[in-house]
Design an enzyme around this catalytic site. Structure first.
Site, PDB file in Angstrom:
ATOM      1  N   HIS A 217     -11.566   1.405  -2.449  1.00  0.00           N
ATOM      2  CA  HIS A 217     -12.041   0.131  -1.892  1.00  0.00           C
ATOM      3  C   HIS A 217     -13.451  -0.086  -2.438  1.00  0.00           C
ATOM      4  CE1 HIS A 217      -9.270   1.916   1.071  1.00  0.00           C
ATOM      5  NE2 HIS A 217      -8.914   0.667   1.376  1.00  0.00           N
TER       6      HIS A 217
ATOM      7  N   HIS B  65     -11.584  -2.315   9.582  1.00  0.00           N
ATOM      8  CA  HIS B  65     -10.657  -3.145  10.344  1.00  0.00           C
ATOM      9  C   HIS B  65     -11.319  -3.659  11.622  1.00  0.00           C
ATOM     10  CE1 HIS B  65      -7.635  -1.190   7.776  1.00  0.00           C
ATOM     11  NE2 HIS B  65      -6.862  -2.220   8.071  1.00  0.00           N
TER      12      HIS B  65
ATOM     13  N   ASP C  42       0.862  -1.189   0.000  1.00  0.00           N
ATOM     14  CA  ASP C  42       0.000   0.000   0.000  1.00  0.00           C
ATOM     15  C   ASP C  42       0.893   1.232   0.000  1.00  0.00           C
ATOM     16  OD1 ASP C  42      -2.966  -0.782   0.471  1.00  0.00           O
ATOM     17  OD2 ASP C  42      -1.896  -2.010   1.917  1.00  0.00           O
TER      18      ASP C  42
ATOM     19  N   ASP D 255      -9.733  -6.991   0.365  1.00  0.00           N
ATOM     20  CA  ASP D 255      -8.997  -6.329   1.427  1.00  0.00           C
ATOM     21  C   ASP D 255      -8.640  -7.428   2.439  1.00  0.00           C
ATOM     22  OD1 ASP D 255      -7.836  -4.348   2.951  1.00  0.00           O
ATOM     23  OD2 ASP D 255      -9.601  -3.065   3.002  1.00  0.00           O
TER      24      ASP D 255
END
Length: 540
Positions: A203, A215, A103, A288
Protein backbone atom coordinates in the site's frame (compact mmCIF):
# COMPACT_ATOMS: atom_id res chain seq x y z
CA UNK A 1 -16.28 5.29 -64.27
CA UNK A 2 -16.33 2.69 -61.45
CA UNK A 3 -17.10 4.10 -58.07
CA UNK A 4 -15.95 2.21 -55.01
CA UNK A 5 -17.24 2.77 -51.55
CA UNK A 6 -15.25 1.67 -48.46
CA UNK A 7 -17.12 0.23 -45.55
CA UNK A 8 -16.46 2.27 -42.43
CA UNK A 9 -16.18 0.09 -39.34
CA UNK A 10 -16.97 1.64 -35.94
CA UNK A 11 -14.05 2.19 -33.61
CA UNK A 12 -13.76 -0.45 -30.86
CA UNK A 13 -11.42 -2.03 -28.32
CA UNK A 14 -10.98 -5.01 -30.64
CA UNK A 15 -9.27 -2.96 -33.37
CA UNK A 16 -5.67 -3.76 -34.17
CA UNK A 17 -2.96 -1.15 -34.10
CA UNK A 18 -0.65 0.68 -31.76
CA UNK A 19 -1.90 0.59 -28.16
CA UNK A 20 -1.30 4.22 -27.15
CA UNK A 21 -2.72 5.53 -30.44
CA UNK A 22 -5.80 3.31 -30.22
CA UNK A 23 -6.25 4.27 -26.57
CA UNK A 24 -6.14 7.97 -27.49
CA UNK A 25 -8.70 7.39 -30.23
CA UNK A 26 -11.01 5.42 -27.95
CA UNK A 27 -10.93 8.08 -25.24
CA UNK A 28 -11.48 10.78 -27.88
CA UNK A 29 -14.63 8.91 -28.90
CA UNK A 30 -15.89 8.86 -25.30
CA UNK A 31 -18.25 11.39 -23.81
CA UNK A 32 -17.25 12.99 -20.53
CA UNK A 33 -19.57 10.55 -18.76
CA UNK A 34 -17.92 7.56 -20.39
CA UNK A 35 -14.40 8.84 -19.65
CA UNK A 36 -15.30 9.47 -16.00
CA UNK A 37 -16.91 6.03 -15.72
CA UNK A 38 -13.64 4.37 -16.73
CA UNK A 39 -12.10 5.68 -13.50
CA UNK A 40 -14.70 3.89 -11.34
CA UNK A 41 -14.07 0.42 -9.88
CA UNK A 42 -17.06 -0.71 -7.83
CA UNK A 43 -17.91 -3.60 -5.56
CA UNK A 44 -21.32 -5.00 -4.73
CA UNK A 45 -22.82 -7.00 -1.89
CA UNK A 46 -23.86 -10.62 -2.30
CA UNK A 47 -23.09 -13.60 -4.49
CA UNK A 48 -25.27 -12.43 -7.35
CA UNK A 49 -24.57 -9.10 -9.09
CA UNK A 50 -27.07 -6.52 -7.95
CA UNK A 51 -29.34 -4.69 -10.43
CA UNK A 52 -27.49 -1.51 -9.45
CA UNK A 53 -24.01 -2.78 -10.42
CA UNK A 54 -25.49 -3.95 -13.73
CA UNK A 55 -26.88 -0.44 -14.28
CA UNK A 56 -23.45 1.07 -13.67
CA UNK A 57 -21.90 -1.29 -16.22
CA UNK A 58 -24.65 -1.15 -18.86
CA UNK A 59 -25.62 2.52 -18.65
CA UNK A 60 -22.46 4.20 -17.36
CA UNK A 61 -19.79 1.85 -18.82
CA UNK A 62 -17.63 1.82 -15.68
CA UNK A 63 -14.06 0.64 -16.05
CA UNK A 64 -13.88 -2.09 -13.42
CA UNK A 65 -15.38 -4.15 -10.64
CA UNK A 66 -13.82 -5.41 -7.41
CA UNK A 67 -14.48 -8.90 -6.07
CA UNK A 68 -14.70 -9.06 -2.27
CA UNK A 69 -14.99 -12.02 0.07
CA UNK A 70 -18.75 -11.60 0.33
CA UNK A 71 -19.05 -12.34 -3.41
CA UNK A 72 -17.11 -15.60 -3.42
CA UNK A 73 -18.81 -18.35 -1.44
CA UNK A 74 -19.53 -20.42 -4.56
CA UNK A 75 -16.50 -20.44 -6.85
CA UNK A 76 -18.27 -21.56 -10.03
CA UNK A 77 -21.07 -19.09 -9.46
CA UNK A 78 -18.43 -16.38 -9.17
CA UNK A 79 -16.93 -17.43 -12.52
CA UNK A 80 -20.39 -17.32 -14.09
CA UNK A 81 -21.00 -13.88 -12.58
CA UNK A 82 -17.71 -12.50 -13.90
CA UNK A 83 -18.55 -13.75 -17.38
CA UNK A 84 -22.00 -12.19 -17.29
CA UNK A 85 -20.63 -8.82 -16.16
CA UNK A 86 -18.03 -8.86 -18.94
CA UNK A 87 -20.71 -9.64 -21.53
CA UNK A 88 -22.69 -6.60 -20.39
CA UNK A 89 -19.58 -4.42 -20.64
CA UNK A 90 -18.58 -5.78 -24.06
CA UNK A 91 -22.02 -4.93 -25.41
CA UNK A 92 -21.16 -1.22 -25.13
CA UNK A 93 -20.47 0.79 -28.25
CA UNK A 94 -16.67 0.69 -27.80
CA UNK A 95 -16.60 -2.95 -26.58
CA UNK A 96 -14.26 -2.13 -23.69
CA UNK A 97 -13.88 -4.99 -21.15
CA UNK A 98 -13.87 -4.57 -17.40
CA UNK A 99 -10.91 -4.72 -15.10
CA UNK A 100 -12.00 -7.47 -12.68
CA UNK A 101 -9.90 -7.17 -9.53
CA UNK A 102 -9.61 -8.86 -6.16
CA UNK A 103 -7.29 -9.25 -3.15
CA UNK A 104 -5.64 -12.67 -3.42
CA UNK A 105 -2.35 -11.97 -1.69
CA UNK A 106 -1.85 -15.53 -0.49
CA UNK A 107 -1.76 -16.62 3.13
CA UNK A 108 -3.99 -14.64 5.44
CA UNK A 109 -5.64 -12.41 2.78
CA UNK A 110 -7.61 -14.55 0.33
CA UNK A 111 -10.82 -12.88 -0.80
CA UNK A 112 -11.66 -15.54 -3.37
CA UNK A 113 -12.17 -18.59 -1.18
CA UNK A 114 -14.21 -21.60 -2.20
CA UNK A 115 -12.13 -23.99 -4.29
CA UNK A 116 -8.99 -21.83 -4.55
CA UNK A 117 -5.72 -22.78 -2.87
CA UNK A 118 -4.88 -21.83 0.69
CA UNK A 119 -1.24 -20.79 0.56
CA UNK A 120 1.63 -20.22 3.02
CA UNK A 121 1.74 -16.48 2.27
CA UNK A 122 4.32 -13.73 1.94
CA UNK A 123 6.13 -14.16 5.23
CA UNK A 124 6.64 -17.85 4.41
CA UNK A 125 8.20 -16.73 1.12
CA UNK A 126 10.40 -14.35 3.11
CA UNK A 127 11.40 -17.22 5.43
CA UNK A 128 12.33 -19.47 2.50
CA UNK A 129 14.22 -16.59 0.91
CA UNK A 130 13.94 -17.88 -2.67
CA UNK A 131 12.70 -15.50 -5.40
CA UNK A 132 11.51 -18.59 -7.29
CA UNK A 133 9.07 -19.30 -4.44
CA UNK A 134 7.71 -15.77 -4.86
CA UNK A 135 7.47 -16.20 -8.65
CA UNK A 136 5.63 -19.51 -8.43
CA UNK A 137 3.32 -18.23 -5.68
CA UNK A 138 2.30 -15.34 -7.94
CA UNK A 139 2.02 -17.69 -10.91
CA UNK A 140 -0.24 -20.31 -9.30
CA UNK A 141 -2.41 -17.72 -7.55
CA UNK A 142 -2.71 -15.91 -10.89
CA UNK A 143 -3.50 -19.09 -12.77
CA UNK A 144 -6.40 -19.82 -10.43
CA UNK A 145 -7.74 -16.28 -10.73
CA UNK A 146 -7.50 -16.45 -14.52
CA UNK A 147 -9.75 -19.53 -14.57
CA UNK A 148 -12.39 -17.39 -12.84
CA UNK A 149 -12.04 -14.48 -15.26
CA UNK A 150 -10.30 -12.26 -12.68
CA UNK A 151 -7.70 -10.27 -14.60
CA UNK A 152 -6.25 -8.01 -11.89
CA UNK A 153 -4.92 -8.81 -8.44
CA UNK A 154 -4.14 -6.33 -5.68
CA UNK A 155 -0.83 -8.04 -4.90
CA UNK A 156 2.04 -8.19 -4.14
CA UNK A 157 1.92 -6.55 -0.74
CA UNK A 158 5.34 -4.94 -0.36
CA UNK A 159 4.79 -3.19 2.97
CA UNK A 160 7.87 -3.48 5.19
CA UNK A 161 7.20 -5.12 8.57
CA UNK A 162 8.73 -2.16 10.39
CA UNK A 163 6.34 -1.91 13.34
CA UNK A 164 6.21 -5.37 14.90
CA UNK A 165 3.07 -4.38 16.82
CA UNK A 166 1.17 -4.10 13.55
CA UNK A 167 -1.71 -6.55 13.25
CA UNK A 168 -2.84 -5.01 9.95
CA UNK A 169 0.19 -6.11 7.90
CA UNK A 170 2.00 -8.77 9.94
CA UNK A 171 2.49 -11.95 7.86
CA UNK A 172 1.21 -10.19 4.75
CA UNK A 173 4.73 -8.73 4.55
CA UNK A 174 7.79 -10.47 3.12
CA UNK A 175 9.70 -9.21 6.17
CA UNK A 176 11.51 -6.07 7.28
CA UNK A 177 14.34 -6.03 4.73
CA UNK A 178 13.35 -3.50 2.03
CA UNK A 179 15.64 -4.88 -0.67
CA UNK A 180 14.47 -8.44 -0.11
CA UNK A 181 10.85 -7.26 -0.16
CA UNK A 182 11.55 -5.56 -3.48
CA UNK A 183 13.20 -8.65 -4.96
CA UNK A 184 10.46 -11.01 -3.80
CA UNK A 185 7.71 -8.57 -4.79
CA UNK A 186 9.20 -8.28 -8.27
CA UNK A 187 9.36 -12.06 -8.63
CA UNK A 188 5.75 -12.38 -7.43
CA UNK A 189 4.69 -9.75 -9.98
CA UNK A 190 6.41 -11.57 -12.83
CA UNK A 191 4.77 -14.84 -11.84
CA UNK A 192 1.32 -13.25 -11.86
CA UNK A 193 1.92 -11.67 -15.23
CA UNK A 194 3.06 -15.01 -16.65
CA UNK A 195 -0.43 -16.22 -15.73
CA UNK A 196 -1.98 -13.22 -17.52
CA UNK A 197 -3.04 -11.33 -14.39
CA UNK A 198 -2.27 -7.64 -13.82
CA UNK A 199 -0.19 -7.17 -10.66
CA UNK A 200 -0.78 -4.25 -8.28
CA UNK A 201 1.75 -3.38 -5.56
CA UNK A 202 0.40 -1.97 -2.28
CA UNK A 203 0.00 0.00 0.00
CA UNK A 204 2.04 2.95 -1.32
CA UNK A 205 4.04 4.53 0.26
CA UNK A 206 4.03 1.86 2.99
CA UNK A 207 1.63 0.60 5.68
CA UNK A 208 4.14 -1.36 7.76
CA UNK A 209 5.20 1.29 10.28
CA UNK A 210 1.87 1.65 12.08
CA UNK A 211 -0.29 -0.55 14.26
CA UNK A 212 -3.43 1.36 13.18
CA UNK A 213 -5.85 0.24 10.48
CA UNK A 214 -6.80 2.78 7.80
CA UNK A 215 -10.23 1.15 7.51
CA UNK A 216 -11.14 2.85 10.76
CA UNK A 217 -8.77 5.82 11.17
CA UNK A 218 -6.09 7.73 9.31
CA UNK A 219 -2.74 6.38 10.59
CA UNK A 220 -0.03 9.00 11.14
CA UNK A 221 3.51 7.80 10.49
CA UNK A 222 6.00 10.34 11.77
CA UNK A 223 9.21 9.30 9.98
CA UNK A 224 10.91 11.88 7.74
CA UNK A 225 10.93 11.42 3.97
CA UNK A 226 14.60 10.43 3.92
CA UNK A 227 13.73 7.34 5.97
CA UNK A 228 10.81 6.52 3.68
CA UNK A 229 13.01 6.87 0.60
CA UNK A 230 15.62 4.45 1.93
CA UNK A 231 13.16 2.00 3.51
CA UNK A 232 9.46 1.81 2.59
CA UNK A 233 9.92 3.19 -0.93
CA UNK A 234 12.69 0.83 -1.99
CA UNK A 235 10.30 -1.92 -3.19
CA UNK A 236 8.32 0.63 -5.24
CA UNK A 237 11.49 2.01 -6.76
CA UNK A 238 12.49 -1.50 -7.80
CA UNK A 239 9.03 -2.45 -9.08
CA UNK A 240 8.69 0.76 -11.08
CA UNK A 241 11.93 -0.06 -12.91
CA UNK A 242 10.49 -3.48 -13.69
CA UNK A 243 7.37 -1.77 -15.07
CA UNK A 244 4.77 -3.08 -12.68
CA UNK A 245 1.45 -2.13 -14.30
CA UNK A 246 -0.35 -0.77 -11.20
CA UNK A 247 0.22 0.55 -7.68
CA UNK A 248 -2.39 1.05 -4.95
CA UNK A 249 -2.22 4.23 -2.88
CA UNK A 250 -2.79 3.91 0.87
CA UNK A 251 -4.78 6.09 3.24
CA UNK A 252 -1.78 7.03 5.38
CA UNK A 253 -0.56 10.40 6.67
CA UNK A 254 3.13 11.32 6.91
CA UNK A 255 3.15 14.66 8.79
CA UNK A 256 6.94 15.03 8.64
CA UNK A 257 6.94 15.13 4.84
CA UNK A 258 5.73 17.79 2.41
CA UNK A 259 2.34 16.04 2.29
CA UNK A 260 1.80 17.11 5.93
CA UNK A 261 -1.58 15.80 7.18
CA UNK A 262 -2.94 14.87 3.74
CA UNK A 263 -3.37 11.12 3.22
CA UNK A 264 -0.86 9.80 0.68
CA UNK A 265 -3.78 8.53 -1.40
CA UNK A 266 -5.00 12.11 -1.79
CA UNK A 267 -1.62 13.83 -2.01
CA UNK A 268 -0.32 15.15 -5.33
CA UNK A 269 3.13 15.42 -3.72
CA UNK A 270 3.24 11.67 -2.99
CA UNK A 271 1.56 10.57 -6.22
CA UNK A 272 2.88 13.05 -8.81
CA UNK A 273 6.07 14.53 -7.42
CA UNK A 274 7.44 11.36 -5.88
CA UNK A 275 5.81 8.34 -7.56
CA UNK A 276 5.48 9.73 -11.08
CA UNK A 277 8.31 12.26 -11.39
CA UNK A 278 11.04 11.07 -9.02
CA UNK A 279 10.48 7.29 -9.07
CA UNK A 280 9.35 7.29 -12.70
CA UNK A 281 6.29 5.05 -12.39
CA UNK A 282 4.13 5.18 -15.53
CA UNK A 283 1.39 2.64 -14.78
CA UNK A 284 -2.01 2.94 -13.13
CA UNK A 285 -2.48 4.39 -9.65
CA UNK A 286 -5.51 2.97 -7.84
CA UNK A 287 -6.92 4.11 -4.52
CA UNK A 288 -7.49 1.74 -1.68
CA UNK A 289 -11.21 1.61 -0.88
CA UNK A 290 -12.35 5.23 -0.72
CA UNK A 291 -15.13 4.25 1.69
CA UNK A 292 -12.50 3.67 4.38
CA UNK A 293 -12.46 6.24 7.17
CA UNK A 294 -8.81 6.98 6.51
CA UNK A 295 -9.91 8.80 3.33
CA UNK A 296 -13.44 10.08 3.88
CA UNK A 297 -12.92 11.53 7.38
CA UNK A 298 -10.04 13.70 6.19
CA UNK A 299 -11.78 14.80 2.97
CA UNK A 300 -15.15 15.49 4.60
CA UNK A 301 -17.24 13.33 2.28
CA UNK A 302 -16.94 10.50 -0.20
CA UNK A 303 -17.50 12.77 -3.19
CA UNK A 304 -14.82 15.22 -2.02
CA UNK A 305 -12.41 12.33 -1.43
CA UNK A 306 -13.09 11.02 -4.93
CA UNK A 307 -12.39 14.37 -6.56
CA UNK A 308 -9.23 14.91 -4.55
CA UNK A 309 -8.09 11.38 -5.40
CA UNK A 310 -8.34 12.02 -9.14
CA UNK A 311 -6.85 15.51 -8.92
CA UNK A 312 -3.87 14.25 -6.94
CA UNK A 313 -2.99 11.63 -9.54
CA UNK A 314 -5.01 8.46 -8.98
CA UNK A 315 -6.39 6.97 -12.18
CA UNK A 316 -8.94 4.63 -10.59
CA UNK A 317 -11.13 5.29 -7.57
CA UNK A 318 -12.23 2.10 -5.88
CA UNK A 319 -15.43 1.83 -3.83
CA UNK A 320 -16.32 -1.33 -1.94
CA UNK A 321 -20.08 -0.79 -2.27
CA UNK A 322 -22.20 0.31 -5.22
CA UNK A 323 -23.45 3.91 -4.90
CA UNK A 324 -26.76 5.02 -6.35
CA UNK A 325 -26.57 6.31 -9.90
CA UNK A 326 -27.39 9.81 -8.67
CA UNK A 327 -24.98 9.73 -5.73
CA UNK A 328 -22.88 12.90 -5.30
CA UNK A 329 -19.75 10.81 -5.86
CA UNK A 330 -20.87 10.73 -9.51
CA UNK A 331 -22.89 13.91 -10.00
CA UNK A 332 -20.32 16.18 -8.35
CA UNK A 333 -17.44 14.72 -10.34
CA UNK A 334 -19.33 15.09 -13.60
CA UNK A 335 -20.27 18.67 -12.74
CA UNK A 336 -16.61 19.42 -11.98
CA UNK A 337 -15.61 18.03 -15.37
CA UNK A 338 -18.03 20.41 -17.08
CA UNK A 339 -17.03 23.43 -15.03
CA UNK A 340 -13.27 22.93 -14.60
CA UNK A 341 -11.22 22.31 -17.78
CA UNK A 342 -8.16 21.21 -15.80
CA UNK A 343 -10.16 18.58 -13.94
CA UNK A 344 -11.73 17.38 -17.19
CA UNK A 345 -8.27 16.96 -18.69
CA UNK A 346 -7.11 15.03 -15.62
CA UNK A 347 -10.05 12.60 -15.84
CA UNK A 348 -9.60 12.04 -19.56
CA UNK A 349 -5.86 11.45 -19.02
CA UNK A 350 -6.74 8.86 -16.35
CA UNK A 351 -9.15 7.18 -18.77
CA UNK A 352 -6.40 7.06 -21.39
CA UNK A 353 -4.01 5.36 -18.96
CA UNK A 354 -6.69 2.83 -18.09
CA UNK A 355 -7.38 2.01 -21.73
CA UNK A 356 -3.65 1.70 -22.48
CA UNK A 357 -3.36 -0.84 -19.65
CA UNK A 358 -6.39 -2.75 -20.84
CA UNK A 359 -5.12 -2.89 -24.40
CA UNK A 360 -1.76 -4.19 -23.20
CA UNK A 361 -3.03 -6.82 -20.76
CA UNK A 362 -6.59 -7.78 -21.71
CA UNK A 363 -5.89 -8.79 -25.30
CA UNK A 364 -3.69 -11.47 -26.81
CA UNK A 365 -2.90 -15.13 -26.22
CA UNK A 366 -1.94 -14.79 -22.55
CA UNK A 367 -4.90 -12.57 -21.60
CA UNK A 368 -7.46 -13.82 -19.11
CA UNK A 369 -10.67 -14.93 -20.93
CA UNK A 370 -13.53 -12.50 -20.56
CA UNK A 371 -16.03 -15.33 -20.12
CA UNK A 372 -14.59 -18.18 -18.01
CA UNK A 373 -14.95 -21.79 -19.11
CA UNK A 374 -16.79 -23.35 -16.16
CA UNK A 375 -15.56 -26.85 -16.97
CA UNK A 376 -11.94 -25.69 -16.89
CA UNK A 377 -12.56 -23.78 -13.67
CA UNK A 378 -14.09 -26.81 -11.98
CA UNK A 379 -11.26 -29.09 -13.12
CA UNK A 380 -8.46 -26.61 -12.39
CA UNK A 381 -9.37 -25.41 -8.88
CA UNK A 382 -7.40 -25.81 -6.79
CA UNK A 383 -4.49 -25.92 -9.21
CA UNK A 384 -3.02 -29.46 -9.07
CA UNK A 385 0.55 -28.27 -9.63
CA UNK A 386 -0.04 -25.43 -7.18
CA UNK A 387 -1.08 -27.87 -4.44
CA UNK A 388 2.27 -29.63 -4.65
CA UNK A 389 4.23 -26.39 -4.83
CA UNK A 390 2.51 -24.76 -1.85
CA UNK A 391 3.17 -27.84 0.29
CA UNK A 392 6.86 -27.65 -0.69
CA UNK A 393 6.92 -23.92 0.13
CA UNK A 394 5.33 -24.57 3.52
CA UNK A 395 8.01 -27.17 4.24
CA UNK A 396 10.87 -24.89 3.11
CA UNK A 397 9.65 -22.02 5.27
CA UNK A 398 9.21 -23.77 8.64
CA UNK A 399 11.43 -22.01 11.16
CA UNK A 400 12.69 -23.31 14.50
CA UNK A 401 13.02 -20.27 16.72
CA UNK A 402 13.83 -21.90 20.06
CA UNK A 403 15.01 -25.30 21.18
CA UNK A 404 17.51 -26.15 18.45
CA UNK A 405 20.74 -25.45 20.34
CA UNK A 406 22.64 -28.60 21.27
CA UNK A 407 22.64 -27.79 24.97
CA UNK A 408 18.85 -27.47 25.05
CA UNK A 409 17.78 -29.47 22.01
CA UNK A 410 14.07 -30.15 22.09
CA UNK A 411 13.70 -31.11 18.47
CA UNK A 412 13.11 -33.55 17.01
CA UNK A 413 10.34 -34.18 19.50
CA UNK A 414 9.54 -37.85 19.03
CA UNK A 415 6.31 -39.38 20.27
CA UNK A 416 8.20 -41.24 22.97
CA UNK A 417 10.04 -38.12 24.10
CA UNK A 418 6.85 -36.04 24.11
CA UNK A 419 4.96 -38.46 26.38
CA UNK A 420 1.43 -37.37 27.16
CA UNK A 421 0.67 -34.48 24.81
CA UNK A 422 -1.86 -31.69 25.22
CA UNK A 423 -2.73 -29.73 22.06
CA UNK A 424 -4.10 -26.28 22.93
CA UNK A 425 -5.26 -24.13 20.05
CA UNK A 426 -8.06 -22.62 18.01
CA UNK A 427 -7.73 -24.13 14.50
CA UNK A 428 -9.35 -27.39 13.42
CA UNK A 429 -6.38 -28.23 11.17
CA UNK A 430 -4.04 -27.76 14.14
CA UNK A 431 -5.91 -30.42 16.09
CA UNK A 432 -6.37 -32.89 13.24
CA UNK A 433 -2.74 -32.65 12.11
CA UNK A 434 -1.43 -32.63 15.67
CA UNK A 435 -3.33 -35.78 16.58
CA UNK A 436 -1.94 -37.51 13.49
CA UNK A 437 1.56 -36.50 14.57
CA UNK A 438 1.00 -37.47 18.23
CA UNK A 439 -1.68 -40.18 18.41
CA UNK A 440 -3.49 -40.17 21.72
CA UNK A 441 -2.92 -36.46 22.29
CA UNK A 442 -5.64 -34.53 24.08
CA UNK A 443 -7.05 -31.48 22.29
CA UNK A 444 -8.34 -28.36 24.06
CA UNK A 445 -9.91 -25.37 22.27
CA UNK A 446 -8.94 -22.52 24.56
CA UNK A 447 -10.81 -19.28 25.25
CA UNK A 448 -9.66 -16.31 27.36
CA UNK A 449 -12.26 -16.79 30.10
CA UNK A 450 -11.08 -17.52 33.65
CA UNK A 451 -13.06 -20.76 33.76
CA UNK A 452 -11.53 -22.00 30.49
CA UNK A 453 -8.00 -21.09 31.59
CA UNK A 454 -8.50 -22.98 34.85
CA UNK A 455 -9.75 -25.99 32.90
CA UNK A 456 -6.79 -25.74 30.50
CA UNK A 457 -4.40 -25.73 33.47
CA UNK A 458 -6.04 -28.90 34.74
CA UNK A 459 -5.43 -30.67 31.43
CA UNK A 460 -1.87 -29.31 31.38
CA UNK A 461 -1.06 -30.75 34.82
CA UNK A 462 -1.96 -34.22 33.52
CA UNK A 463 0.33 -33.84 30.48
CA UNK A 464 4.06 -34.11 29.88
CA UNK A 465 4.22 -31.80 26.84
CA UNK A 466 1.95 -28.91 25.93
CA UNK A 467 1.95 -27.89 22.25
CA UNK A 468 0.31 -24.47 22.21
CA UNK A 469 -0.86 -22.86 18.95
CA UNK A 470 -0.14 -19.13 19.22
CA UNK A 471 -1.50 -16.60 16.72
CA UNK A 472 -2.48 -13.40 18.56
CA UNK A 473 -2.41 -11.41 21.79
CA UNK A 474 -5.44 -13.27 23.13
CA UNK A 475 -3.58 -16.55 22.81
CA UNK A 476 -0.46 -14.97 24.32
CA UNK A 477 -2.40 -14.03 27.45
CA UNK A 478 -3.72 -17.58 27.78
CA UNK A 479 -0.26 -19.07 27.22
CA UNK A 480 1.25 -17.04 30.05
CA UNK A 481 -0.99 -18.94 32.49
CA UNK A 482 0.96 -22.16 31.78
CA UNK A 483 4.36 -20.84 32.82
CA UNK A 484 4.61 -22.13 36.38
CA UNK A 485 3.22 -25.63 35.90
CA UNK A 486 6.63 -27.23 35.38
CA UNK A 487 5.66 -28.80 32.08
CA UNK A 488 7.46 -28.85 28.73
CA UNK A 489 5.83 -26.08 26.67
CA UNK A 490 6.28 -25.97 22.91
CA UNK A 491 4.79 -23.12 20.91
CA UNK A 492 3.45 -23.75 17.43
CA UNK A 493 3.50 -20.18 16.11
CA UNK A 494 1.04 -19.35 13.33
CA UNK A 495 0.96 -16.11 11.27
CA UNK A 496 3.27 -13.53 12.88
CA UNK A 497 5.94 -14.91 15.26
CA UNK A 498 6.50 -11.61 17.09
CA UNK A 499 4.64 -12.75 20.21
CA UNK A 500 7.40 -15.26 21.00
CA UNK A 501 9.60 -12.47 22.34
CA UNK A 502 7.22 -12.19 25.29
CA UNK A 503 7.53 -15.83 26.36
CA UNK A 504 11.28 -16.50 26.63
CA UNK A 505 10.59 -19.22 29.22
CA UNK A 506 9.10 -21.71 26.74
CA UNK A 507 11.10 -24.83 25.90
CA UNK A 508 10.78 -24.70 22.12
CA UNK A 509 9.06 -22.93 19.25
CA UNK A 510 8.29 -23.74 15.63
CA UNK A 511 6.98 -21.00 13.34
CA UNK A 512 4.80 -21.26 10.26
CA UNK A 513 3.24 -18.22 8.65
CA UNK A 514 -0.34 -19.11 7.72
CA UNK A 515 -3.18 -21.32 8.88
CA UNK A 516 -3.34 -23.22 5.59
CA UNK A 517 -3.51 -27.01 6.12
CA UNK A 518 -0.12 -27.38 4.41
CA UNK A 519 1.47 -25.13 7.04
CA UNK A 520 0.26 -27.32 9.91
CA UNK A 521 1.46 -30.46 8.12
CA UNK A 522 4.88 -28.89 7.53
CA UNK A 523 5.18 -27.60 11.09
CA UNK A 524 4.40 -30.91 12.77
CA UNK A 525 6.58 -32.82 10.28
CA UNK A 526 9.50 -30.57 11.22
CA UNK A 527 8.73 -30.93 14.91
CA UNK A 528 8.95 -34.73 14.56
CA UNK A 529 12.19 -34.48 12.57
CA UNK A 530 10.69 -35.86 9.37
CA UNK A 531 11.77 -32.79 7.39
CA UNK A 532 14.47 -30.22 8.17
CA UNK A 533 13.39 -26.76 9.31
CA UNK A 534 15.09 -24.66 6.64
CA UNK A 535 13.27 -21.35 7.12
CA UNK A 536 14.94 -18.27 8.53
CA UNK A 537 12.93 -15.61 10.35
CA UNK A 538 12.62 -12.67 7.90
CA UNK A 539 12.75 -10.11 10.72
CA UNK A 540 16.22 -8.77 11.48
Amino acid sequence: MLLCTAKIFPLSFTDTGDGPELAAALVEAMSDEEALAQTFMLGWVGAEPSPLILDWIRDRHIGGVKIFGWNTGDTLRLAETVGSLQQVSLAGKLKVPLLVATDQEGGWIRHVKGATSETPGNMAIGASGYPRDAYLSGYYIGRELALLGINMNFAPTVDIYTNLASTVIGPRSFGNDPVRAGLLGTAFMKGQQAAGVIATAKHYPGHGDTDLDSHGVLPRITVPFEVLWDRELIPYRMLAKEKIPAIMSGHLAFPNTQAASTPASLSSWFLRDILRDRIGFQGLIITDDLMMNGATTWAGSLSQAAKQALLSGNDIIMLSKTPNLSDPVWTNLLASMRQEPAFRDRVRDAARRIIVTKLEHLRGETAVPYVPDLRKAEAGLPDPDGIRFFLDLAARSVTILKGEDQDQAIFPLSREKAGRVLLAGQYLDFFSTGKSAYPGATGYWYTPSEEAIEELQGYARRSDTIIFCLADTEGLNVLKNLRWLGKRVIVFSVLSPVYLDQVPWIDGAVAVYSYAPESFVAGFSSMLGRIPAQGRLPLQ
